[in-house]
Write an enzyme that holds these catalytic residues in place. Sequence first.
Site, mmCIF file in Angstrom:
data_model
loop_
_atom_site.group_PDB
_atom_site.id
_atom_site.type_symbol
_atom_site.label_atom_id
_atom_site.label_comp_id
_atom_site.label_asym_id
_atom_site.label_seq_id
_atom_site.Cartn_x
_atom_site.Cartn_y
_atom_site.Cartn_z
ATOM 1 C CG HIS A 61 42.178 40.997 43.244
ATOM 2 N ND1 HIS A 61 41.109 41.352 43.257
ATOM 3 C CD2 HIS A 61 42.820 40.985 42.711
ATOM 4 C CE1 HIS A 61 40.883 41.472 41.145
ATOM 5 N NE2 HIS A 61 42.351 41.673 41.112
ATOM 6 C CE LYS A 71 38.059 40.153 48.771
ATOM 7 N NZ LYS A 71 38.083 40.237 47.733
ATOM 8 C CE1 TYR A 131 34.462 40.274 45.027
ATOM 9 C CE2 TYR A 131 32.372 41.389 43.932
ATOM 10 C CZ TYR A 131 33.860 40.743 42.990
ATOM 11 O OH TYR A 131 34.137 41.109 42.717
ATOM 12 C CG ASP A 167 43.137 41.486 38.407
ATOM 13 O OD1 ASP A 167 43.864 42.360 39.258
ATOM 14 O OD2 ASP A 167 42.592 41.429 38.471
#
Length: 180
Positions: A61, A71, A131, A167
């Site tokens: 992603h 991130k 995250y 996904d």
Amino acid sequence: MEIKQHALAGVVEFLPRIFGDARGIFFESFSARLYEQAGVHHDWVQDNQSSSARGVLRGLHFQRPPYAQAKLVRVAQGRALDIIVDLRRDSATYGQHVTVELDAERCNVLYVPIGFAHGFMALEDNTLFLYKCSEYYQPSAEGGLRWNDPALGLNWGVDSPNVSDKDQVLPLLAEFESPF
């Protein structure tokens, strides 16, 4: 804290010094000063957390500009195989990836720069994945690549991971136009 630069420009792994005794452990998981010294500087605005069973694969992603996210990712419980793919059009390493095992024992943290797709595979039940994001989540900016794209040559370590329907239908690299 040990700082490890990876083969893809901008990808950094942080391995904290862990202090332990009979009571448990202590470590510094984030220090803006140390991260900035390693070239990682963002105004972090959002923390996310997921819990996954062994064999769950989440990714690959990213968010498109102007909502693109850097991130900091780590595992607070369990272990995960983390893979990031370079999607920066002008990068000499476009389409290449870095694989890092994140685990709660080593307490390592991986910096995923803007311009990379990110995904992970939970290697243990109840893997708790954290995250820290440099931009707020924006649903309309979601993007991704197919986790099993043969052109990427990713080795997740299992043949049939548990992957979301969303996904499973992400584009392949060959049909993808990078926004980065």
